[in-house]
Design an enzyme around this catalytic site. Structure first.
Site, short mmCIF file in Angstrom:
data_model
loop_
_atom_site.label_atom_id
_atom_site.label_comp_id
_atom_site.label_asym_id
_atom_site.label_seq_id
_atom_site.Cartn_x
_atom_site.Cartn_y
_atom_site.Cartn_z
CG HIS B 61 1.00 -6.17 0.75
ND1 HIS B 61 0.82 -6.66 -0.52
CD2 HIS B 61 2.04 -5.29 0.67
CE1 HIS B 61 1.73 -6.12 -1.33
NE2 HIS B 61 2.48 -5.29 -0.63
CG ASP B 304 5.64 -2.55 0.48
OD1 ASP B 304 4.64 -3.29 0.41
OD2 ASP B 304 6.73 -2.82 -0.07
#
Lengths: 311, 428
Positions: B61, B304
């Site tokens: 992200h 992640d």
């Protein structure tokens, strides 16, 4: 002097000696509380703030009276739980209160671990007055104090806690404290309201109230929140009362002189029958008195630490 | 010309490491061999160190646009470079969501303008990640989206998920599924088990993940469509995927370093840096994840990387944002917990962190080969160090590994022949 910590966040991790010191101090405090002139100077010149993010009358008043009987300045801050997420951060609120010269912050919060977060960021003593579904250490201490006064000792007592164990901070604190003191703790309730692996905390788990109550020295009811039914954890309050309600019939399975306890407020006729609440075995009102004594003891013991540090 | 000299090379193809020099010119590898005539104007001495293909992250992200206070493409790609990643695939849960060709182009142009590693946008499966209508997948692919995911917002409607798999299959696009049944997650904030009982925090049952893994496997199987399961965290998920692979289902999956390096016991103390979705599980799950990596059930390791501002973490546990800043600890955690412990070889680790992710995403990278772009890292496997989040290049200092001692560190990172990190310092 056993209790050396800055805060009282929970009974998990407290030693037997520390709990004994608190209970012994509470006994002295109770005599002040029961005297005609309820006034001492233990906390003279100290400030205590109750910071409550959840509605509560009895716990907040109990702390406030405890502080006042000991001569402390008190103030209370009530924050609605709906504004927890939107308003000032807990750390900022804590630092603001501390900056006003406050020695002890008593916090109740709907989220588990909130007192721990606060304690990490302020030098004032923090007392957990109930955090989420985690702990309510002063309630368990007053429960233990009541049991000790009535039964003489906690060692070997069989204590049955009945009801919504999953959401009960009272149950968790009692399990930690009572098992440390050598009592046997039994928990019983609907499987959907029983937290996983709770037996690893040292409690015996039952899904039938009768089995938990049989031969018990103490039977403790817990408040059942009506929203549990709305969330589908229970089919109905009626069925709950049928299967798990503390009734006169079930109480006969316990020892004859078993104590009946409840942290309040009681849903009469739901988790416990009305007659038992008002009956001879009930010590529910005495629990409230003892709550003030326990809180006086803790306020004294935690601020005593500050005196010593100054010396 | 640049020469990486005398390192132990894992090239992503050969079955064994070998000692060699690597010669790089105009962004590409032009020679690999011993005692290459040294005509390079810059030499990196890799004696005693290992030379690997740049790591490829299939799941991160970067927070831009919309959450630049948490991370942006500049800080995020520098953090990636510091962690040894030369290519990263970023998730579309930005604001606005990456669900249109314009947004894909925006990410690409920002990455070109200020990124220091290669950025591959993953686009949303549904418009606004709302789980209602499919995105224009064909146009998204043309714009450069390399895969599709509603990461962070599981697609609860099974029929919609089925349609997405069906439609994406026709476009040869991979769907990456964040597997959590939200009705089972409820208001849980950590793994359900002994620790949630002890800490009085609402638990998330492992069933929340496994029910969705099972559903997605069945949906993919009945359509004979590929699916990639994101961040596998439980023993049950590993077993479901293992069985599915045996049946020939086109399922691949990833786990993240924290799922083989930490457990729910770390939540004790209520440090919100341990809060992540799916939640940290138990020792037994960690064992199963390691076994799954070893036997090939788990194809790859993805970070992640989910950076957050401290204002989103220094709050009550239940209010805290979920996610771990992962780029800068990923390699060290994998080396410390998987290679140094004998579970994976270095060749296998490169498969899990470079070649494998590149293959699954069907992008360049993951190998060191003559003629290919020179995406290369040099790592020191003997190097022990203590993680210090204040030194992170990422804006997100949210790591539960702060203060932990790890082994194996990325020293140099080269992207397209350009040194972006030298001696552990990002220099661009």
């Amino acid at each position: 002097m056993a209790l050396k910590q800055k805060d009282l966040l929970g009974l998990r991790g407290l030693t037997r000696e520390e709990i004994e010191e608190i209970l012994a101090t509470a006994e002295e405090m109770k005599s002040i509380l029961l005297s005609k002139v309820k006034k001492s100077s233990h906390l003279q010149g100290k400030s205590v703030v109750t910071l409550f993010y959840e509605n509560s009358t009895r716990t907040r008043f109990s702390f406030e009276f405890a502080a006042k009987y000991l001569g402390a300045h008190t103030a209370s801050v009530a924050v609605s739980s709906s504004s927890v997420a939107k308003g000032e951060s807990l750390i900022d609120t804590g630092k603001t209160i501390q900056s006003m010269g406050v020695d002890v912050i008593v916090i109740r919060h709907p989220m588990s671990g909130a007192p721990h977060l606060l304690a990490k960021h302020v030098s004032a003593s923090v007392i957990n007055a109930g955090d989420g579904i985690n702990e309510h250490p002063t309630q368990a201490l007053l429960d233990m104090f009541t049991m000790k006064q009535k039964k003489g000792a906690l060692d070997g007592l069989k204590v049955a806690i009945i009801g919504d164990i999953l959401h009960s901070r009272v149950a968790r604190s009692n399990i930690w404290g009572l098992t440390t003191m050598g009592a046997e703790v039994r928990v019983a309730g609907p499987p959907t309201l029983m937290p996983p692996d709770i037996e690893k905390m040292g409690a015996k788990v039952f899904f039938k109230v009768e089995e938990a109550v049989r031969g018990a020295d103490v039977v403790m009811g817990l408040r059942l929140q009506r929203e549990r039914q709305q969330k589908g954890l229970l089919p109905s309050l009626r069925e709950y009362t049928r299967l798990f309600g503390i009734t006169e019939e079930r109480i006969r399975l316990a020892k004859k002189d078993a104590l009946i306890m409840h942290p309040g407020p009681v849903n009469r006729g739901v988790e416990i029958s009305s007659n038992l609440v008002d009956g001879a075995q009930s010590v529910i009102n005495e629990q409230v008195t003892n709550g003030v004594a326990i809180r006086m003891a803790l306020l004294y013991l935690l601020t005593r630490r500050n005196h010593d540090a100054v010396r | 010309m640049l020469c990486v000299k005398n390192g132990m090379v894992v090239d992503g193809i050969s079955a064994v490491p070998y000692k060699a020099d690597i010669l790089i010119d105009k962004g590409k590898v032009i020679d690999i061999g011993n005692g290459i005539e040294n005509t390079a104007d810059e030499v990196i001495d890799a004696t005693g160190k290992w030379v690997l293909p740049g790591l490829v992250d299939a799941h991160c992200h970067l927070r831009e646009p919309g959450f630049e206070y948490k991370e942006d493409i500049s800080s995020g790609t520098r953090s990636a470079a510091a962690g040894g990643f030369t290519s990263v695939a970023c998730m579309p849960n930005t604001n606005p969501v990456i669900d249109s060709a314009a947004m894909v182009n925006y990410i690409k142009s920002m990455a070109t303008a200020k990124g220091v590693v290669k950025v591959y946008p993953i686009a949303a499966v549904t418009k606004g990640q709302k789980g209602e209508e499919l995105t224009e997948m064909g146009e998204l692919k043309e714009a450069g989206a390399i895969a599709l995911s509603d990461d962070g917002r599981p697609i609860m409607n099974s029929q919609l998920m089925r349609l997405a798999l069906q439609y994406a299959k026709g476009l040869s696009m991979l769907i990456i599924s964040h597997c959590e049944d939200l009705s089972l997650v409820g208001d849980g904030v950590m793994n359900e088990g002994y620790m949630s009982t002890v800490l009085g925090l609402k638990g998330i049952t492992r069933a929340a993940e496994e029910v969705m893994v099972a559903r997605d496997i069945i949906l993919a199987e009945t359509l004979d469509a590929p699916i990639h399961i994101a961040h596998v965290s439980t023993r049950g998920s590993v077993e479901l995927i293992r069985q599915a692979k045996r049946r020939g289902v086109k399922v691949t999956c990833e786990t993240a370093p924290h799922y083989f390096s930490a457990t729910d016991a770390w939540v004790d103390g209520y440090d919100a840096n341990t809060k992540v979705n799916p939640p940290l599980r138990t020792d037994d799950d960690v064992e199963a994840i390691k076994q799954g990596l070893k036997d090939g059930t788990i194809d790859i390791i993805a970070t992640d990387h989910a950076p957050h501002h401290r204002d989103d973490k220094e709050v009550e546990y239940s209010l805290a944002a979920s996610g771990i800043s992962g780029f800068e600890t990923a390699f060290s955690l994998a080396y410390t917990n998987l290679v140094a412990t004998g579970i994976l070889s270095m060749v296998e680790l490169v498969q899990k962190m470079s070649k494998g992710p590149a293959d699954i995403l069907n992008i360049d990278g993951g190998t060191i080969q003559v003629g290919n772009p020179a995406d290369i890292i040099v790592v020191d496997l003997d190097r022990e160090y203590t993680v210090d989040v204040s030194k992170f290049y990422s804006k997100g200092k949210n790591s539960p590994f702060h203060g932990h001692t790890l082994k194996g560190k990325v020293i140099h990172t080269i992207v397209d022949g350009r040194i972006v990190m030298k001696d552990e310092r990002v220099i661009v």
